[in-house]
Design an enzyme around this catalytic site. Structure first.
Site, PDB file in Angstrom:
ATOM      1  N   GLU A 469      61.215  38.779  -5.687  1.00 21.60           N
ATOM      2  CA  GLU A 469      60.622  38.954  -6.959  1.00 21.60           C
ATOM      3  C   GLU A 469      59.956  37.856  -7.674  1.00 21.60           C
ATOM      4  O   GLU A 469      58.885  38.120  -8.363  1.00 21.60           O
ATOM      5  CB  GLU A 469      61.399  39.719  -7.807  1.00 21.60           C
ATOM      6  CG  GLU A 469      62.019  40.939  -7.485  1.00 21.60           C
ATOM      7  CD  GLU A 469      61.058  42.044  -6.903  1.00 21.60           C
ATOM      8  OE1 GLU A 469      59.658  41.961  -7.242  1.00 21.60           O
ATOM      9  OE2 GLU A 469      61.676  42.790  -6.068  1.00 21.60           O
ATOM     10  N   HIS A 472      56.387  37.228  -6.447  1.00 21.58           N
ATOM     11  CA  HIS A 472      55.565  38.220  -7.229  1.00 21.58           C
ATOM     12  C   HIS A 472      55.352  37.516  -8.612  1.00 21.58           C
ATOM     13  O   HIS A 472      53.887  37.472  -8.923  1.00 21.58           O
ATOM     14  CB  HIS A 472      55.941  39.414  -7.324  1.00 21.58           C
ATOM     15  CG  HIS A 472      56.025  40.436  -6.145  1.00 21.58           C
ATOM     16  ND1 HIS A 472      55.035  40.553  -5.587  1.00 21.58           N
ATOM     17  CD2 HIS A 472      57.022  41.295  -5.697  1.00 21.58           C
ATOM     18  CE1 HIS A 472      55.014  41.302  -4.513  1.00 21.58           C
ATOM     19  NE2 HIS A 472      56.576  41.760  -4.486  1.00 21.58           N
ATOM     20  N   HIS A 475      52.855  34.455  -8.537  1.00 20.41           N
ATOM     21  CA  HIS A 475      51.549  35.056  -8.144  1.00 20.41           C
ATOM     22  C   HIS A 475      50.861  35.413  -9.665  1.00 20.41           C
ATOM     23  O   HIS A 475      49.866  35.211  -9.888  1.00 20.41           O
ATOM     24  CB  HIS A 475      51.770  36.368  -7.405  1.00 20.41           C
ATOM     25  CG  HIS A 475      50.402  36.826  -6.681  1.00 20.41           C
ATOM     26  ND1 HIS A 475      50.365  37.861  -5.855  1.00 20.41           N
ATOM     27  CD2 HIS A 475      48.987  35.985  -6.675  1.00 20.41           C
ATOM     28  CE1 HIS A 475      48.909  37.941  -5.409  1.00 20.41           C
ATOM     29  NE2 HIS A 475      48.298  36.709  -5.895  1.00 20.41           N
TER      30      HIS A 475
END
Ligand SMILES: [Zn+2]
Length: 693
Positions: A469, A472, A475
């Site tokens: 996670e 992510h 990102h």
């Protein structure tokens, strides 16, 4: 004086929501206000535009409205997921329908569509930065996918389908949460045989929270997993297994049954795809993804299954041998976690219970921060902020003394919270007039909470999920794109979105990283070498069966979405059975209704896209391979990854972004190696199809 120079730079802003002030009325009011603003802009959008400059200015204005709407809706949808109450559920449901309506209007707006086309065709287009250009190109693609070309009855029907699909997905997800929370079972002492003290403590804590004495089994993931892994009572394991895999199905409480919903969702998706000129929904889904065609993806998955089959069969034999030691003559699905744990203990001397005291959440988190700080040259510091639950910390990310992003961690399982783990990009990086709006993310997990007076101790699997996670999160937060539609994960092809997340998982298998993320919660001691070696030796344990399981879900997802006419609930079961026949090595229980709680595809964004995990794993593995060659903590490689992949968001297409980082097409060898399988470099169909995409 430096004033003029300073004021000419955009000012960065980070203005956090005050959760203490966000009652349901306020939430409703905020989102309706934002929606009204956005609606007014599209209602007043001119039929005829004078030039591309005017079109561009109007598009920017609409981006601002969209930005506000995303945030006001983002808070509601977040609270609906993590602090679910009857009131928030009601607000969510009401707003959902109005929003669906608005987005249908937006996606079919002729004037706006023409404005985008006008900008794309004008000389001004070449003067835009790459993020702005990509946003325009993606918007034009998406207009086609939201029915801008439809007229009359078809246009109306698209809107109806869209609204109904939103509603169905939300109800599907509520049924899963309600069915999970409705089930509980008090346990007597004999049923606790085999469970370690920490798991017994967890079950006693659950009993207390439900105003009961003794120990309580629930379907909260940490409790479920503890029983499936440790309970010697085989009958108890089967009871739990049955309860878990029949959630929200016709075999459970009928008020939460998802059978009809699944059927209707698939029918409506098929109808929508047909309206838009696609053969089936899977084709429609792939129109915005990296993968070239449904057949290629199926072939990719089948090739992967071929690679995994031989290792999986060996793993099954190992399970069967272990079963006979425990007097089990036929391995059943409720035995696998239990037997796996026994094998790990005997073969690898690996005990999760011995491991966990070395992974207190606070140590793991600061180690994780340390790793990304070294890789990307950033700093992460906890800050005071208003939050929705007392156990939620907030952090700021800065670079060279400047704040660049912020995020919240909501990591532990509790009642009223949906299962699983996810990152949601609540606010995107965006240039607003003379200021930069900084990105903010919510990162959510369902990890084992602190038990008694001990701190939360994480298993290695939980560590992997946290790193996933956080990948992510990086990102979303390290994006440099300043247009909302392509900042962070926005605009990134869905089947490449799992690259940064799965990429981060690799650090949980590195001995240097493990020394940073481990320290005994009572003693000042990092992970001892015997335990570290045991953990690393067990790394490839059951990777064959795990891969087959993922392939099974992915093929099932593609098959139900490419079957025409859409399958009814009986046929959905048949399709699942056929895929299992084709792929699985261990037969599952006839009553298994996994599909009824498959929220990824029925209530999330993974419809005809579950394959993305495996597709992106090729990219993630191959990207990590460069770090293996150049050093896992090589700051230059870290910066190169940040620049090529994380910073660009959706402004560069996924394959180009990958090639910019690796300097070549993706290859399969690293994935095979990371699964502990033989490198068969001569025949490489899996990477071939990803590279062709
Ligand atoms: Zn993910």
């Amino acid at each position: 004086m430096m004033n003029t120079a300073v004021s000419s730079l955009p000012v960065a802003t980070i203005d956090l929501p005050d959760f203490s002030q966000l009652g349901v009325d306020k939430l409703r009011q905020n989102v309706h206000h934002a929606l009204a603003q956005a609606q007014q802009q599209i209602a007043e959008f001119p039929e005829q535009l004078s030039d591309a400059q005017q079109a561009l200015a109007l598009i920017f204005e609409l981006d601002h409205a969209e930005n506000q709407l995303q945030q006001d809706w983002g808070v509601i949808s977040h609270l609906n997921a993590v602090n679910n109450t009857a009131e928030i559920r009601q607000v969510y449901q009401d707003v959902l329908l109005v929003l669906s309506d608005y987005y249908t209007q937006l996606g079919q707006h002729q004037g706006l569509y023409q404005a985008y086309q006008m900008v794309q065709a004008s000389p001004a287009f070449t003067g835009l930065n790459p993020a702005q250009q990509a946003a325009i190109n993606l918007a034009i693609r998406d207009f086609k996918l939201t029915g801008v070309a439809l007229e009359g009855a078809a246009k109306t029907r698209y809107g109806e389908i869209s609204a109904r699909l939103s509603e169905l997905s939300s109800t599907f997800s509520n049924h899963v949460l309600d069915a999970t929370q409705a089930w509980q079972m008090p346990l007597d002492d004999s049923q606790l045989n085999g469970l370690p003290d920490s798991s017994i403590g967890l079950l006693q804590q659950l009993a207390e929270q439900h105003q009961q004495s003794g120990a309580l089994a629930t379907l909260d993931f940490p409790a479920y997993l503890a029983i499936m892994t440790y309970a010697d009572d085989r009958n108890l394991r089967e009871i739990l297994y049955r309860a878990y895999v029949t959630r929200a199905s016709e075999l459970g409480d009928s008020q939460f049954d998802n059978s009809d919903l699944m059927q209707e969702i698939l029918q409506l998706r098929q109808e929508m795809a047909a309206l838009l000129g696609f053969e089936n929904y899977a084709e429609y889904s792939l129109a915005s993804k990296m993968a070239p065609s449904v057949d290629e993806v199926k072939q990719f998955l089948l090739d992967l299954a071929d690679k995994a089959r031989a290792p999986a069969q060996k793993e099954l034999v190992q399970l069967e041998q272990e079963a006979s030691v425990h007097g089990i003559d036929q391995v059943a699905p409720w035995d696998t976690a239990y037997l796996a744990e026994k094998i790990k203990l005997r073969e690898y001397k690996l005990s999760q219970e011995q491991l966990k005291p070395y992974f207190p959440a606070s140590v793991v988190i600061s180690g994780l921060f340390h790793i990304v700080e070294r890789l990307y040259g950033i700093q992460i510091v906890e800050k005071q902020a208003s939050v929705w639950h007392p156990n939620v910390p907030y952090y700021e990310v800065s670079e060279q003394g400047e704040v660049i992003a912020g995020f919240y961690f909501d990591l532990f399982a509790r009642s009223g919270k949906r299962g699983g783990a996810w990152m949601s990009g609540f606010r995107s990086r965006m240039k607003i007039r003379n200021a930069i709006q900084l990105p903010i993310a919510f990162m959510v997990g369902n990890f084992t909470p602190p038990v008694g007076n001990k701190p939360a101790l994480l298993s290695h699997d939980e560590l992997i999920t946290l790193f996933h996670e956080f990948g992510h999160g990086m990102h979303h937060l390290l994006t440099e794109a300043e247009v909302i539609h392509v900042a962070g994960t926005h605009g990134v092809a869905w089947d490449a979105v799992e690259l940064p997340s799965q990429f981060m998982e690799f650090w949980t298998w590195d001995s240097e990283a493990l020394s940073l993320i481990s320290r005994h919660f009572e003693r000042d001691e990092t992970l001892p070498s015997e335990l570290l070696n045991a953990l690393l030796a067990a790394r490839y344990f059951q990777t064959g069966m795990q891969t087959l399981r993922q392939v099974e879900f992915a093929l099932f997802d593609l098959n139900i979405h490419s079957t025409v006419p859409a399958p009814n609930s009986l046929q959905i079961q048949q399709i699942l059975n056929e895929v299992r026949q084709q792929v699985a090595v261990l037969p599952t229980a006839a009553y298994n209704r996994f599909q009824h709680s498959f929220s990824h595809i029925f209530a999330g964004g993974y419809a005809a896209g579950y394959y993305s995990y495996k597709w992106a794993e090729v990219l993630a593995s191959d990207a990590f391979d460069r770090f293996e060659q150049e050093g896992l903590f090589n700051a230059d490689t870290g910066k190169a990854f940040r620049k090529a992949i994380l910073a660009v968001g959706g402004s560069v297409d996924a394959l180009t972004a990958f090639k910019n980082f690796r300097g070549r097409e993706p290859q399969l060898a690293a994935l095979l190696r990371h699964n502990g399988w033989d490198d068969d470099a001569n025949r490489n169909p899996v990477a071939d199809s990803v590279a062709k995409a």
